[in-house]
Write an enzyme that holds these catalytic residues in place. Structure first.
Site, short mmCIF file in Angstrom:
data_model
loop_
_atom_site.label_atom_id
_atom_site.label_comp_id
_atom_site.label_asym_id
_atom_site.label_seq_id
_atom_site.Cartn_x
_atom_site.Cartn_y
_atom_site.Cartn_z
N GLU A 184 28.84 -29.47 -31.54
CA GLU A 184 30.05 -29.69 -32.34
C GLU A 184 31.30 -29.55 -31.48
OE1 GLU A 184 29.48 -27.18 -35.81
OE2 GLU A 184 28.20 -28.73 -36.66
N GLY B 234 17.95 -35.05 -32.92
CA GLY B 234 18.52 -35.83 -31.83
C GLY B 234 19.16 -34.93 -30.80
N GLN C 291 24.68 -34.64 -26.27
CA GLN C 291 25.31 -34.08 -27.46
C GLN C 291 26.83 -34.25 -27.41
OE1 GLN C 291 24.09 -31.98 -30.43
NE2 GLN C 291 22.94 -33.78 -29.89
N GLY D 163 26.35 -23.08 -28.21
CA GLY D 163 26.17 -24.45 -28.69
C GLY D 163 27.18 -25.40 -28.08
N VAL D 164 26.82 -26.70 -28.05
CA VAL D 164 27.77 -27.72 -27.58
C VAL D 164 27.91 -28.89 -28.55
CG1 VAL D 164 27.50 -27.25 -25.13
CG2 VAL D 164 26.02 -28.92 -26.21
N PRO E 204 21.10 -29.94 -18.97
CA PRO E 204 22.36 -30.67 -18.82
C PRO E 204 22.29 -32.12 -19.29
CG PRO E 204 21.78 -29.53 -16.79
CD PRO E 204 20.61 -29.39 -17.70
N PHE F 85 23.94 -34.67 -38.91
CA PHE F 85 25.38 -34.44 -38.84
C PHE F 85 25.89 -33.60 -40.01
CE2 PHE F 85 24.32 -38.78 -37.28
CZ PHE F 85 24.32 -38.46 -35.94
N ARG G 113 25.29 -20.79 -20.95
CA ARG G 113 24.31 -21.44 -20.09
C ARG G 113 23.90 -22.77 -20.73
NH1 ARG G 113 19.76 -17.63 -18.66
NH2 ARG G 113 20.81 -17.41 -16.65
N ILE G 114 23.89 -23.81 -19.93
CA ILE G 114 23.49 -25.13 -20.42
C ILE G 114 21.99 -25.27 -20.15
CG2 ILE G 114 23.83 -27.61 -20.18
CD1 ILE G 114 26.19 -26.04 -21.47
#
Lengths: 739, 166
Positions: free
Chosen positions: A699, A476, A632, A696-697, A626, A249, A622-623
């Site tokens: 944050e 993670g 996340q 990115g996802v 999923p 984190f 693009r993921i």
């Protein structure tokens, strides 16, 4: 591989493996307790001695004496290392507080000594016998009091957020004065702690002048660089290994005291030494998210269009430290011709403030997105509609720069539909079920997409197994799995034929894990290496590499098909490359967007807030997977609930330390605090981001969540709290009187 | 002293001050049980002693002569997962993995507590058998912190296992 023109079609677009909700390939190890974390390396560092870290008992001053004779004489003690034995160890470029060395105390729980013994119990007992005398000096510990001394500074979170000390476009003051509808409010956010479950931990072992550290670190290449600097060593004599990281984190972006103390302890003890920071040491010894005082001013016409927007933030840090860049998103999130952002920094004597998940945006959106909710109410507009009216498809400060993709409006509209937003009563305090006041809140989520060089090596053996090596970390986030998916897609093999090795500084340097840049950049680096490997395979077979098809474990050209293992031959093939970026990120603004929706119930008697429902609708390129991407986001939503309702490092303003420095006093969400969480990803591919077309996802999921909770509490109760977190005491006196 | 761990007798020469957790991790090299706080605040060290879940950091090894101790290593192995371990993988009930062994040991023992009729703070009728609801699971699992925030998925994993058992 240089990426300086938008991606065209490539093997990733096949989506045979990429884009599938694959179970994590490291799942069986993690769920059986067999994934090795830093302190657990019995396999590679047998018979270590145990180091116990002693933290300073004052916040500011000088050590006058350290008495270690009793400790040295205690049973089992092998060595004692004190801070007086060396000059302050030089810091890496992103840190300010001295990790170890010298007599000066800059902050509470700064490491002052390490006691090394045969067992943990012996080291801990002997550490209690060390006597440290200090000449204590007064310090500056109260941000509210120091704010008046704060100076304008530029900001750079080191994680992508940045802003100059003051940024002006148009005439903010004039437009604000003329605006028929205005808001001018101040919001405060507290110091927060990363509180990763795995404490900072390291085992260090020397072989001559070569040092190996098994540690827990997000950014292996930074760690190697900074450890070399700290110990005045050649980087090539250092190896870091972090195959598994028990949460970071941002708290493990940098070299911390456990690493240097394990190395110094191992040198003194002449054998491997293992060191973990005890839980009560972590909050003050390491870094934290700094508290902020933020003033937001908004001016709008009666049509709801923002004409003036200002966001100013003051935070504190040690001398030469950085500000929390809480105004950064305000430069890009909404339209408006007249704009002002400003950052100020007060010099203080609390522990080092630095990056924590979504540095800048997490506290910044806590202020901005509550202000937007307040402004919508003043305008008589639905808060979703107000945001849509003020959407912009270009950088408001540089209108010639378009966003590469910007689906904020679609995120909000999908969320409205999915969440049943139209059932919300815009008048606060209207919905009640028994003792519970019910309310809904919304906020926009925003976080930039960052491009940074990332390398990888890919091996193909005679059995057709593809092995990826990169110093990328999996904290993670799912790196192991999306990297395996990338290699499988590129080489045309099932994911079971891919082995992924991470976190070792002997592997090619990657983007590392931070700033939600890990997934896109590290997989793009693997993509680049796989392109080279495909060329090597084709070349060995005499195929034209542009025509060669990689599928089903074979490479095919025309009517000739060869199993990959056969193509590799007995010696195998290896290829290494890195993704490097041109100026696409300068020409286009690359960001990720979300609509966060929250329903709360507030106990009318006690002011206790319970989260009832949560939804995040995300647009983030693009993921890649999923399943892990959703994780996340839900994890970030959980952290957002903590920020809104319970997390705050409480400052002892006399003695200068964070009082609640453990997991009982620093209240992170637990199971009972979190309901089922829903996440929707919009279909999006972003050919400007990388060959992966991903963003990115990790944050984004946090950005705006806390504000959505606060806005829901307002809708439930009619109480607007601007000092976070929203604990019971801030509501209870203002709750409606009971009939 | 001798301990019975995962069905096997294990001998260890240990300090009277050594916790059950450090005995497992440092002396017996069973590092599946994690040390997150060493203070009984996080649950990462959860193991089962005679079928009941305990924080192994809050109990000394010498208190457990003859006790039957089950750790995450005793539940299943990578090639032979316990149903709860498999459900955590399927539902992505973990991220960094550090709290995971504790969550899994805790959840296995927790379901036995519900079966045995042990009430919780979330049980509205203390005289009736506790029901297997999401609220009951969340309340009973709240001694196991997951900072990555996998709670929603963990509850899905536990619910699936519980429904299969029922």
């Amino acid at each position: 591989m240089r990426f300086d023109t938008p991606a065209t079609s490539n093997p990733i677009d096949q989506l045979k493996v990429i884009g599938k909700p694959t179970d994590r390939i490291d799942g069986p190890l993690k769920t059986t307790g067999t994934a090795p974390y830093a302190y657990e390396r019995h396999d590679v560092a047998p018979n270590p001695a145990y180091g116990f870290v002693i933290g300073a008992g004052v916040a500011k001053g000088r050590i006058t004496r350290i008495e270690v004779s009793a400790a040295r004489a205690a049973p089992g003690v092998v060595a004692v290392v004190t801070t007086l034995e060396s000059a302050p160890l030089p810091n890496g470029p992103m840190n300010t507080a001295t990790l170890f060395g010298g007599a000066e105390i800059q902050h509470y729980h700064q490491a002052v000594a390490l006691v090394v013994a045969e067992t943990f119990e012996q080291a801990r007992a002997a550490a209690a016998l060390v006597r440290v005398d200090y000449a204590r000096q007064p310090g500056r510990f109260d941000l509210a009091a120091e704010a008046r001394n704060a100076k304008p500074v530029p900001g750079d979170s080191g994680e992508g957020s940045g802003a100059p000390p003051e940024d002006r476009f148009g005439d903010f003051e004039g437009a604000f004065a003329a605006a028929p509808v205005k808001l001018d409010e101040t919001y405060t956010t507290p110091d927060e702690s990363h509180a990763a479950m795995e404490p900072h931990a390291t085992i260090a072992a020397w072989e001559g002048d070569r040092l190996t550290v098994w540690t827990s670190n997000q950014m292996i290449a930074w760690g190697k660089r900074d450890l070399a600097k700290a110990l005045s060593m050649k980087p090539e004599n250092i190896r870091l290994d972090s195959p598994y990281v028990g949460g970071g984190f941002g708290g493990k972006l940098f070299l911390r005291s456990d690493v240097v103390l394990a190395a110094l302890g191992a040198r003194a003890a002449r054998r491997p030494v293992k060191v973990a920071l005890t839980r009560p040491l972590i909050a003050n010894n390491t870094t934290h998210r700094p508290a902020t005082i933020q003033r937001v001013r908004l001016g709008a016409g009666r049509d709801g269009r923002i004409t003036a927007i200002a966001h100013e933030s003051t935070s504190g840090n040690l001398k030469d430290g950085k500000p929390e860049t809480a105004v950064q998103q305000t430069k890009l999130l909404y339209a408006g011709a007249n704009r002002l952002t400003a950052l100020r920094l007060a010099e203080m004597d609390l522990p080092e403030g630095n990056a924590m998940r979504a540095p800048g945006e997490a506290p910044g959106l806590m202020a901005l997105e509550v202000a937007i909710d307040e402004m919508a109410e003043r305008l008589g507009l639905d808060p979703v509609e107000f945001r849509i009216i003020n959407d912009t498809q270009v950088d408001p400060e540089h209108p010639e720069r378009h966003f590469s993709q910007r689906q904020l409006v679609e995120c909000l509209r999908r969320g409205v539909e999915r969440f049943g937003w139209t059932n919300r009563d815009p008048r606060p305090g209207q919905r009640r079920a028994g003792r519970w006041l019910l309310g809904m809140g919304v906020a926009a989520g925003f976080r930039n997409n960052l491009l940074t060089k990332s390398g990888a090596r890919v091996r193909l053996d005679s059995g057709g197994v593809v092995t990826v090596e990169t110093d990328m970390t999996d904290i993670g986030t799912g790196s192991y799995t999306i990297i395996a998916q990338t290699a499988a897609e590129m080489m045309g093999v099932p994911i079971g034929k891919v082995v992924v090795k991470l976190g070792d500084s002997d592997f090619p340097a990657s983007a590392g894990s931070g700033g939600q840049w890990g997934a896109n950049n590290s997989t793009a680096g693997v993509f680049a290496a796989c392109v080279k490997l495909r060329e090597a395979v084709a070349q060995r077979l005499g195929f034209n590499s542009a025509e060669a098809e990689f599928a089903n474990g074979q490479v095919r050209s025309g009517n000739r098909a060869v199993p990959l293992g056969e193509a590799a031959g007995p010696g195998g093939l290896v290829a290494e490359d890195a993704i490097e970026y041109g100026d696409l990120a300068k020409r286009y603004q690359q960001s990720t967007f979300a609509g966060h929706f929250v329903e709360v119930a507030v106990d009318v008697f006690t002011g206790e807030t319970r989260i009832q429902r949560m939804l995040a609708v995300c647009a983030a390129g693009r993921i890649l997977n999923p399943k892990s991407a959703r994780s996340q986001v839900i994890g970030a939503m959980t952290m957002g609930v903590g920020a809104a309702l319970s997390e705050a490092l409480e400052v002892d303003k006399r003695h200068g330390f964070f009082v609640n420095h453990d997991l009982a006093g620093y209240e992170v969400p637990v199971h009972a605090d979190i309901p089922h969480q829903e996440v929707l990803f919009l279909d999006e591919v972003d050919p400007l981001s990388s060959p992966m077309k991903a963003k990115g996802v990790g944050e984004l999921g946090l950005c705006g969540v806390g504000a959505a909770v606060a806005n829901a509490i307002y809708n439930a109760t009619g109480i607007r709290v601007r000092d976070y977190p929203i604990t019971l005491d801030k509501l209870i006196e203002r709750l409606p009187t009971l009939a | 002293m001798s301990l019975r761990i995962n069905g096997q007798a294990r001998a260890a020469e240990i300090d009277t001050r050594t916790t059950l957790l450090d005995t497992l991790r440092e002396h017996l090299k069973l590092t599946g049980s994690k040390k997150g706080c060493d203070h009984g605040q996080c649950g990462a060290c959860t193991v089962m002693v005679n079928g009941r879940r305990v924080y192994s950091c809050l109990t000394l090894a010498i208190m457990h002569e003859g006790d039957e101790i089950t750790t995450i290593e005793g539940l299943g192995q990578p090639e032979n997962l316990h149903p709860m371990q498999a459900a955590f993988v399927k539902h992505d009930g973990y991220q960094c993995g550090y709290c995971t062994p504790g969550q899994i040991c805790s959840s296995v023992a927790m379901l036995e507590e519900i079966k045995a009729g042990v009430p919780s703070h979330a049980t509205s009728d203390l005289t009736a058998a506790p029901r297997l609801t999401a609220d009951e699971i969340r309340e009973r699992m709240s001694g196991n912190i997951c900072r990555c925030g996998a709670y929603s998925n963990i509850v899905d994993a536990i619910t699936e296992v519980a429904e299969k058992q029922a």
